[in-house]
Design an enzyme around this catalytic site. Structure first.
Site, mmCIF file in Angstrom:
data_model
loop_
_atom_site.group_PDB
_atom_site.id
_atom_site.type_symbol
_atom_site.label_atom_id
_atom_site.label_comp_id
_atom_site.label_asym_id
_atom_site.label_seq_id
_atom_site.Cartn_x
_atom_site.Cartn_y
_atom_site.Cartn_z
ATOM 1 N N ASN A 77 0.828 -1.208 0.000
ATOM 2 C CA ASN A 77 0.000 0.000 0.000
ATOM 3 C C ASN A 77 0.862 1.258 0.000
ATOM 4 O OD1 ASN A 77 0.656 -0.774 2.699
ATOM 5 N ND2 ASN A 77 -0.980 0.508 3.524
ATOM 6 N N GLU A 124 -3.290 -4.742 -2.780
ATOM 7 C CA GLU A 124 -3.826 -5.656 -3.794
ATOM 8 C C GLU A 124 -3.864 -4.978 -5.161
ATOM 9 O OE1 GLU A 124 -5.042 -4.857 -0.858
ATOM 10 O OE2 GLU A 124 -6.418 -6.363 -0.069
ATOM 11 N N CYS A 129 -4.216 0.593 -2.382
ATOM 12 C CA CYS A 129 -4.072 -0.600 -1.542
ATOM 13 C C CYS A 129 -3.032 -1.553 -2.140
ATOM 14 C CB CYS A 129 -5.395 -1.350 -1.459
ATOM 15 S SG CYS A 129 -6.706 -0.494 -0.605
ATOM 16 N N CYS A 134 -10.786 -3.432 -3.747
ATOM 17 C CA CYS A 134 -9.782 -4.370 -4.260
ATOM 18 C C CYS A 134 -10.432 -5.642 -4.781
ATOM 19 C CB CYS A 134 -8.755 -4.690 -3.176
ATOM 20 S SG CYS A 134 -7.682 -3.279 -2.847
ATOM 21 N N CYS A 180 -10.266 -5.279 0.899
ATOM 22 C CA CYS A 180 -11.387 -4.323 0.896
ATOM 23 C C CYS A 180 -12.245 -4.513 -0.353
ATOM 24 C CB CYS A 180 -10.876 -2.894 1.003
ATOM 25 S SG CYS A 180 -10.239 -2.204 -0.533
#
Ligand code: THU
Length: 137
Positions: free
Chosen positions: A48, A61, A59, A97, A94
Site C-alpha cells: 500500500n 492488492e 491498496c 480491491c 477491501c
C-alpha cells in the site's frame, strides 16, 4: 489455520510479508502486502502507498494487480492471492480491491488473508459473489 492454506499459499503469504516491509503508510501505520500467483507461474507483489489526500491511497492488492499487468500484459490471470499486514490485524481485502481483482482473477482462485484465528482462505467467487459487470445490450 484454515486447512486449505497449502504450501503454495504459505509461500505467497511470505512474499506478501516481504513486500509489506516497503509499505508507505505514514497516515494509518497499517502496512499491507499482497502477492499474486499468475497462471504463467510468476509471482507478483504490491504494497500500500498512501497519500496525504487519503483518497488517493492505493491498496496493496491493487498495487500488485497494476504491477502484474505492467510486467506481463493485459492477458494475465491470477491463480491464487495472499494478503497480509504487519499489524497483526484480522483484515480481508477491501471491497474496492475485490472488485478490481474480479477483472483478472479466476473464480476458483484461493484468496488468503489474516483472520482472528489464523489465515483464512476462500475461492474468489465466494469472496465477491456478485461483482459489478457491464453487459450492454
Ligand atoms: N489497505 C490495503 O492495502 N488493502 C486493503 O484491502 C484495505 C486497506 C490499506 C490502505 C491504507 O493504506 C491502509 O490499508 C488503511 O486503510
Amino acid at each position: 489455520m484454515d486447512p486449505r492454506v497449502d504450501a503454495g499459499l504459505l509461500h505467497l503469504m511470505e512474499c506478501a510479508r516481504q513486500v509489506a516491509q516497503h509499505s508507505y503508510a505514514p497516515y494509518s501505520n497499517f502496512r499491507v502486502g499482497a502477492a499474486l500467483e499468475l497462471t504463467n507461474g510468476e509471482i507478483v507483489t504490491g504494497t500500500n502507498v498512501e497519500n496525504v489526500s487519503l483518497g488517493l491511497t492505493i491498496c496493496a492488492e491493487r498495487a500488485a494487480l497494476v504491477q502484474a499487468v505492467s510486467r506481463f500484459g493485459p492477458e494475465i490471470r491470477v491463480a491464487a492471492a495472499a494478503v497480509v499486514n504487519l499489524n497483526q490485524a484480522a483484515s480481508p481485502p477491501c471491497g474496492a480491491c475485490r472488485q478490481m481483482m474480479a477483472e483478472f482473477i479466476l473464480p476458483e482462485a484461493p484468496v488468503a488473508w489474516p483472520a482472528a484465528d489464523g489465515m483464512r482462505t476462500l475461492p474468489f467467487s465466494e469472496l465477491l459473489p456478485l461483482a459489478f459487470e457491464m453487459k450492454l445490450k
